[in-house]
Design a protein around this motif. Structure first.
Motif, PDB file in Angstrom:
ATOM      1  N   GLN A 108      36.001  67.356  20.956  1.00 48.87           N
ATOM      2  CA  GLN A 108      36.154  68.790  20.713  1.00 48.87           C
ATOM      3  C   GLN A 108      34.896  69.555  21.136  1.00 48.87           C
ATOM      4  O   GLN A 108      34.974  70.637  21.728  1.00 48.87           O
ATOM      5  CB  GLN A 108      36.452  69.034  19.230  1.00 48.87           C
ATOM      6  N   VAL A 109      33.736  68.980  20.843  1.00 45.33           N
ATOM      7  CA  VAL A 109      32.474  69.626  21.215  1.00 45.33           C
ATOM      8  C   VAL A 109      32.338  69.698  22.730  1.00 45.33           C
ATOM      9  O   VAL A 109      32.001  70.747  23.290  1.00 45.33           O
ATOM     10  CB  VAL A 109      31.278  68.879  20.595  1.00 45.33           C
ATOM     11  N   GLN A 110      32.612  68.590  23.421  1.00 46.82           N
ATOM     12  CA  GLN A 110      32.481  68.571  24.878  1.00 46.82           C
ATOM     13  C   GLN A 110      33.484  69.512  25.539  1.00 46.82           C
ATOM     14  O   GLN A 110      33.163  70.166  26.538  1.00 46.82           O
ATOM     15  CB  GLN A 110      32.680  67.138  25.404  1.00 46.82           C
ATOM     16  N   LYS A 111      34.674  69.592  24.988  1.00 49.11           N
ATOM     17  CA  LYS A 111      35.684  70.505  25.527  1.00 49.11           C
ATOM     18  C   LYS A 111      35.211  71.952  25.406  1.00 49.11           C
ATOM     19  O   LYS A 111      35.355  72.751  26.343  1.00 49.11           O
ATOM     20  CB  LYS A 111      37.005  70.323  24.760  1.00 49.11           C
ATOM     21  N   THR A 112      34.606  72.284  24.267  1.00 50.02           N
ATOM     22  CA  THR A 112      34.116  73.648  24.054  1.00 50.02           C
ATOM     23  C   THR A 112      32.947  73.964  24.966  1.00 50.02           C
ATOM     24  O   THR A 112      32.855  75.065  25.523  1.00 50.02           O
ATOM     25  CB  THR A 112      33.705  73.843  22.582  1.00 50.02           C
ATOM     26  N   ILE A 113      32.043  73.005  25.154  1.00 44.00           N
ATOM     27  CA  ILE A 113      30.907  73.201  26.055  1.00 44.00           C
ATOM     28  C   ILE A 113      31.401  73.490  27.470  1.00 44.00           C
ATOM     29  O   ILE A 113      30.895  74.379  28.157  1.00 44.00           O
ATOM     30  CB  ILE A 113      29.990  71.966  26.040  1.00 44.00           C
ATOM     31  N   SER A 114      32.415  72.735  27.911  1.00 39.89           N
ATOM     32  CA  SER A 114      32.979  72.946  29.244  1.00 39.89           C
ATOM     33  C   SER A 114      33.656  74.308  29.343  1.00 39.89           C
ATOM     34  O   SER A 114      33.471  75.037  30.326  1.00 39.89           O
ATOM     35  CB  SER A 114      33.985  71.838  29.565  1.00 39.89           C
ATOM     36  N   LEU A 115      34.420  74.651  28.320  1.00 42.04           N
ATOM     37  CA  LEU A 115      35.150  75.919  28.312  1.00 42.04           C
ATOM     38  C   LEU A 115      34.198  77.113  28.389  1.00 42.04           C
ATOM     39  O   LEU A 115      34.474  78.107  29.076  1.00 42.04           O
ATOM     40  CB  LEU A 115      35.998  76.011  27.037  1.00 42.04           C
ATOM     41  N   MET A 116      33.059  77.010  27.708  1.00 45.75           N
ATOM     42  CA  MET A 116      32.103  78.117  27.643  1.00 45.75           C
ATOM     43  C   MET A 116      31.038  78.055  28.737  1.00 45.75           C
ATOM     44  O   MET A 116      30.135  78.874  28.763  1.00 45.75           O
ATOM     45  CB  MET A 116      31.415  78.121  26.267  1.00 45.75           C
ATOM     46  N   GLU A 117      31.151  77.040  29.621  1.00 45.02           N
ATOM     47  CA  GLU A 117      30.239  76.916  30.764  1.00 45.02           C
ATOM     48  C   GLU A 117      28.788  76.837  30.302  1.00 45.02           C
ATOM     49  O   GLU A 117      27.920  77.589  30.763  1.00 45.02           O
ATOM     50  CB  GLU A 117      30.452  78.076  31.740  1.00 45.02           C
ATOM     51  N   LEU A 118      28.509  75.906  29.396  1.00 44.63           N
ATOM     52  CA  LEU A 118      27.172  75.733  28.828  1.00 44.63           C
ATOM     53  C   LEU A 118      26.603  74.368  29.182  1.00 44.63           C
ATOM     54  O   LEU A 118      27.341  73.441  29.544  1.00 44.63           O
ATOM     55  CB  LEU A 118      27.227  75.890  27.294  1.00 44.63           C
ATOM     56  N   ASP A 119      25.300  74.246  29.057  1.00 47.84           N
ATOM     57  CA  ASP A 119      24.610  72.972  29.226  1.00 47.84           C
ATOM     58  C   ASP A 119      24.268  72.444  27.843  1.00 47.84           C
ATOM     59  O   ASP A 119      23.396  72.978  27.151  1.00 47.84           O
ATOM     60  CB  ASP A 119      23.334  73.186  30.054  1.00 47.84           C
ATOM     61  N   GLY A 120      24.958  71.406  27.419  1.00 49.34           N
ATOM     62  CA  GLY A 120      24.793  70.884  26.069  1.00 49.34           C
ATOM     63  C   GLY A 120      23.406  70.357  25.769  1.00 49.34           C
ATOM     64  O   GLY A 120      22.997  70.304  24.600  1.00 49.34           O
ATOM     65  N   GLU A 121      22.653  69.971  26.792  1.00 55.71           N
ATOM     66  CA  GLU A 121      21.316  69.396  26.585  1.00 55.71           C
ATOM     67  C   GLU A 121      20.227  70.464  26.513  1.00 55.71           C
ATOM     68  O   GLU A 121      19.102  70.171  26.117  1.00 55.71           O
ATOM     69  CB  GLU A 121      20.990  68.407  27.718  1.00 55.71           C
ATOM     70  N   TYR A 566      46.023  76.564  24.276  1.00 53.50           N
ATOM     71  CA  TYR A 566      44.923  75.945  23.527  1.00 53.50           C
ATOM     72  C   TYR A 566      45.391  75.221  22.264  1.00 53.50           C
ATOM     73  O   TYR A 566      44.580  74.785  21.452  1.00 53.50           O
ATOM     74  CB  TYR A 566      43.865  76.993  23.192  1.00 53.50           C
ATOM     75  N   GLN A 567      46.712  75.087  22.110  1.00 54.12           N
ATOM     76  CA  GLN A 567      47.258  74.289  21.017  1.00 54.12           C
ATOM     77  C   GLN A 567      47.614  72.878  21.496  1.00 54.12           C
ATOM     78  O   GLN A 567      48.114  72.062  20.735  1.00 54.12           O
ATOM     79  CB  GLN A 567      48.492  74.984  20.434  1.00 54.12           C
ATOM     80  N   GLN A 568      47.347  72.585  22.764  1.00 54.71           N
ATOM     81  CA  GLN A 568      47.633  71.266  23.323  1.00 54.71           C
ATOM     82  C   GLN A 568      46.528  70.274  22.969  1.00 54.71           C
ATOM     83  O   GLN A 568      45.513  70.630  22.383  1.00 54.71           O
ATOM     84  CB  GLN A 568      47.762  71.371  24.849  1.00 54.71           C
ATOM     85  N   GLU A 569      46.722  69.048  23.380  1.00 52.11           N
ATOM     86  CA  GLU A 569      45.703  68.020  23.188  1.00 52.11           C
ATOM     87  C   GLU A 569      44.434  68.396  23.955  1.00 52.11           C
ATOM     88  O   GLU A 569      44.494  69.001  25.024  1.00 52.11           O
ATOM     89  CB  GLU A 569      46.220  66.663  23.685  1.00 52.11           C
ATOM     90  N   GLY A 570      43.302  67.994  23.412  1.00 53.00           N
ATOM     91  CA  GLY A 570      42.032  68.330  24.017  1.00 53.00           C
ATOM     92  C   GLY A 570      41.895  67.809  25.435  1.00 53.00           C
ATOM     93  O   GLY A 570      41.322  68.466  26.309  1.00 53.00           O
ATOM     94  N   ALA A 571      42.437  66.614  25.699  1.00 52.65           N
ATOM     95  CA  ALA A 571      42.323  66.022  27.028  1.00 52.65           C
ATOM     96  C   ALA A 571      43.054  66.860  28.073  1.00 52.65           C
ATOM     97  O   ALA A 571      42.586  67.009  29.210  1.00 52.65           O
ATOM     98  CB  ALA A 571      42.883  64.598  27.010  1.00 52.65           C
ATOM     99  N   VAL A 572      44.190  67.431  27.693  1.00 55.63           N
ATOM    100  CA  VAL A 572      44.966  68.263  28.616  1.00 55.63           C
ATOM    101  C   VAL A 572      44.188  69.535  28.954  1.00 55.63           C
ATOM    102  O   VAL A 572      44.127  69.964  30.108  1.00 55.63           O
ATOM    103  CB  VAL A 572      46.345  68.615  28.009  1.00 55.63           C
ATOM    104  N   ILE A 573      43.602  70.148  27.939  1.00 52.79           N
ATOM    105  CA  ILE A 573      42.825  71.372  28.148  1.00 52.79           C
ATOM    106  C   ILE A 573      41.619  71.093  29.038  1.00 52.79           C
ATOM    107  O   ILE A 573      41.350  71.830  29.991  1.00 52.79           O
ATOM    108  CB  ILE A 573      42.381  71.954  26.796  1.00 52.79           C
ATOM    109  N   THR A 574      40.898  70.013  28.741  1.00 50.22           N
ATOM    110  CA  THR A 574      39.720  69.654  29.530  1.00 50.22           C
ATOM    111  C   THR A 574      40.096  69.407  30.987  1.00 50.22           C
ATOM    112  O   THR A 574      39.389  69.824  31.914  1.00 50.22           O
ATOM    113  CB  THR A 574      39.048  68.402  28.936  1.00 50.22           C
ATOM    114  N   SER A 576      42.643  70.676  32.642  1.00 52.86           N
ATOM    115  CA  SER A 576      42.994  71.946  33.284  1.00 52.86           C
ATOM    116  C   SER A 576      41.749  72.741  33.632  1.00 52.86           C
ATOM    117  O   SER A 576      41.651  73.329  34.723  1.00 52.86           O
ATOM    118  CB  SER A 576      43.909  72.759  32.359  1.00 52.86           C
ATOM    119  N   VAL A 577      40.788  72.797  32.694  1.00 52.13           N
ATOM    120  CA  VAL A 577      39.543  73.521  32.955  1.00 52.13           C
ATOM    121  C   VAL A 577      38.801  72.898  34.133  1.00 52.13           C
ATOM    122  O   VAL A 577      38.288  73.591  35.019  1.00 52.13           O
ATOM    123  CB  VAL A 577      38.650  73.534  31.694  1.00 52.13           C
ATOM    124  N   GLY A 578      38.756  71.570  34.157  1.00 49.46           N
ATOM    125  CA  GLY A 578      38.095  70.877  35.261  1.00 49.46           C
ATOM    126  C   GLY A 578      38.774  71.135  36.594  1.00 49.46           C
ATOM    127  O   GLY A 578      38.110  71.302  37.622  1.00 49.46           O
TER     128      GLY A 578
END
Length: 599
Positions: A108-121, A566-574, A576-578
């Protein structure tokens, strides 16, 4: 069933209640703009929706297990650490927090980082103000909230960041309630408007332009009704005060009706007065105000301004636009003479009276009261030759007599902005320099300031991220690109955008492919060199390939804008974003290759 419902809710902190027996509800999927003047209780209402503040009377009914996320006006000062850790902290109260669901939590955290176009590190404390607000938003979104609450989300963001936020919130598709003074932001996002006014809530199921029309009609009707009521009350008061002869003919019913009218009048909360602003311009400047020739400035190896030449004449109204950190405030200080250019020359004209509004409001003395900050030991101010009592002058800026002696530490952000404007406008100025003056102001005060600046006969330099404010005021715009270059365009922000769109494209536009053909050649000019057989085939295949990519991009964007996406599984959302990011890269490469082959 509504997500949250207010039923006869009342709350107040001395004086008139902020909410007086109000009832309304927030439905799933709405984007609600929350409007009202400073001090009407907008932030309090958001906190009540979030469950942080309880009503003094009435009931707030929530759907079972409804999740809310709240983004306050100010970024917490004590927040630090890795972006990934900060975003993950938003899951503490969710089902993903325990060790058994650790993998779901990480996903969930990694999906949100990708969605918001952020650098987690990256470290939070190293980010710009705009990126910090994006991280706070991500921390709220990571728990998949049913309701997102935003309090002035565009404050301290540059225009590019605001554009990103608008686009993101449209695609997010969840339920949104937000407070903002940005009229373009309101116009693009709202599907419904809730207005707080004198303790009541007015519900407008429309967009912002329609709201303005209906609101004006409502105020005119209210003014007419109040005038009729006051006329009737005056007539009854005159009747009751008649002599002995009238008293003999009094009837009890009419006396009781008069008492009821008096009660109604005492309970009526009239529309608050508007801010009254004027700027002292006791003398005109010379025709030439500021002239620069090839000025440059750098901090170490970072170039802020490079070889900038311009001429500013009396009466010019110039907007300054650029990303956070691009050097807008540095440019202002160079033009004012607070900083010395490292190369080139800055020349000032004659008879200049400069007044400077700094966005940090550093000119306000925290240890002094409202009265002392403006008066500075005087009981009067003089504007355009007219002497005004200081108390009366501050009332023009909506500071009540019991408020003017309060320390400014007790003031809200909007009140501090009004206070600094009151302090500066009491000084004579024929060159007005404003650095982000609209932050925290309510829309009504902002529009009054806008009208004042339109009529201002002096010269204006204005830094702002408020697109409507720029469009309505400035006659030309300086654009800072962050590399040191400063370009000038005629008109406001929207005019600049139109000029960019009208300029020759930096890349070729593909000719639409006919639905009856499998491939089509572009209308290209003759190549500067002879193409090989394979290159010719590649050039012929590029237009249909570009069209397929753009169609897939459009279809994917439409799917992502739907609330159920955004009610789908996290893997599907990730995934699509990718894929959307990959399409953008492939399109960029395809356009670049097409340009190469066409020569």
């Amino acid at each position: 069933m509504a997500l949250i419902s207010f039923q006869d809710v009342r709350i107040g902190f001395g004086g008139h209640p902020l909410l007086d027996d109000v009832s309304f509800q927030v439905e799933r999927g709405e984007r609600v703009g929350l409007l009202g003047r400073n001090g009407m209780g907008k932030s309090t209402l958001l906190k009540m929706l979030n469950g942080d503040v309880e009503p003094h009377d009435g009931v707030i009914v929530r759907q079972q297990k409804v999740r809310t996320a709240y983004l306050p006006q100010e970024v917490p000062q004590d927040l630090h650490g890795r972006i990934e850790d900060i975003i993950a902290s938003g899951l503490i109260e969710t089902d993903f927090a325990d060790d058994e669901h650790h993998w779901k939590r990480d996903n969930q955290v990694q999906k949100t980082i990708s969605l918001m176009e952020l650098d987690g590190e990256a470290r939070f404390e190293t980010l710009s103000a705009g990126m910090k607000r994006r991280v706070i938003l991500a921390r709220g979104l990571v728990c998949n909230p049913d309701l997102l609450l935003l309090d002035e989300p565009t404050n301290h963001l540059d225009i590019q960041a605001i554009d990103w936020l608008e686009d993101f919130l449209k695609r997010w598709g969840g339920t949104l309630v937000f407070v903002t003074h940005d009229r373009v932001f309101l116009q693009k996002l709202t599907t419904r408007i809730i207005e707080l006014d004198r303790g009541s809530v007015y519900d407008w199921a429309c967009d912002y332009p329609t709201f303005l029309e209906r609101k004006e009609a409502m105020l005119e009707s209210e003014q007419t009704q109040n005038a009729l009521f006051d006329k009737k009350l005056a007539q009854e008061e005159q009747w009751i005060r008649k002599g002995i002869e009238a008293r003999r003919t009094r009837n009890v019913g009419r006396v009781l009706a008069l008492k009821k009218l008096r009660q109604q009048r005492s309970e009526r909360r009239d529309l608050l007065g508007k801010v009254k602003m004027q700027i002292g311009t006791e003398k005109r400047s010379g025709r030439l105000v500021i002239e620069t020739e090839n000025i440059s400035y750098a901090y170490g190896e970072k170039t802020i301004i490079r070889d900038f030449t311009t001429t500013i004449q009396r009466g010019d109204k110039i907007g300054i636009v650029g990303a956070n950190g691009s050097g807008k405030t540095t440019l202002l200080k160079l033009l004012m003479g607070q900083l010395q250019s490292q190369t080139g020359e800055v020349r000032h004209g004659t008879n200049l009276d400069i007044v400077y509004f700094d966005q940090l409001r550093a000119q306000l003395d925290e240890s002094k009261s409202v009265l002392d900050n403006v008066g500075q030991g005087r009981d009067t101010v003089t504007i355009n030759g007219r002497t005004r009592n200081l108390m009366g002058y501050l009332e023009d800026f909506l500071f009540t007599r019991d408020r003017v002696r309060a320390p400014i530490t007790a003031l809200s952000g909007g009140e501090r902005n009004r206070l600094l404007l009151a302090r500066l406008f009491a000084m004579p100025a024929n060159l007005l320099i404003l650095d982000e003056p609209t932050n925290d102001l309510d829309i009504e005060t902002l529009e009054i300031l806008e009208d004042l600046l339109l009529d201002y006969e002096g010269t204006l330099l204005l830094v702002s991220h408020d697109r409507a404010f720029l469009n309505n005021i400035v006659t030309s715009t300086l654009i800072l690109d962050g590399s040191g270059d400063v370009k000038e365009f005629i008109g406001g922000y929207e005019d600049w955008q139109k000029q960019l769109d009208a300029a020759p494209a930096s890349r070729p536009t593909p000719k639409p492919v006919s639905t009856t053909q499998t491939e089509s050649k572009p209308d290209a000019k003759p190549a500067s060199r002879k193409l090989s057989y394979n290159e010719k085939r590649e050039l012929e295949e590029l237009p249909p390939r570009i069209q397929r990519l753009e169609e897939e991009q459009n279809q994917l964007t439409v799917r992502m804008e739907a609330p159920e996406f955004y009610q789908q599984e996290g893997a599907v959302i990730t995934q699509s974003v990718g894929r959307l990011e990959q399409i953008q890269k492939e399109l960029s490469q395809a356009y670049e290759r097409w340009g190469e082959l066409e020569g």
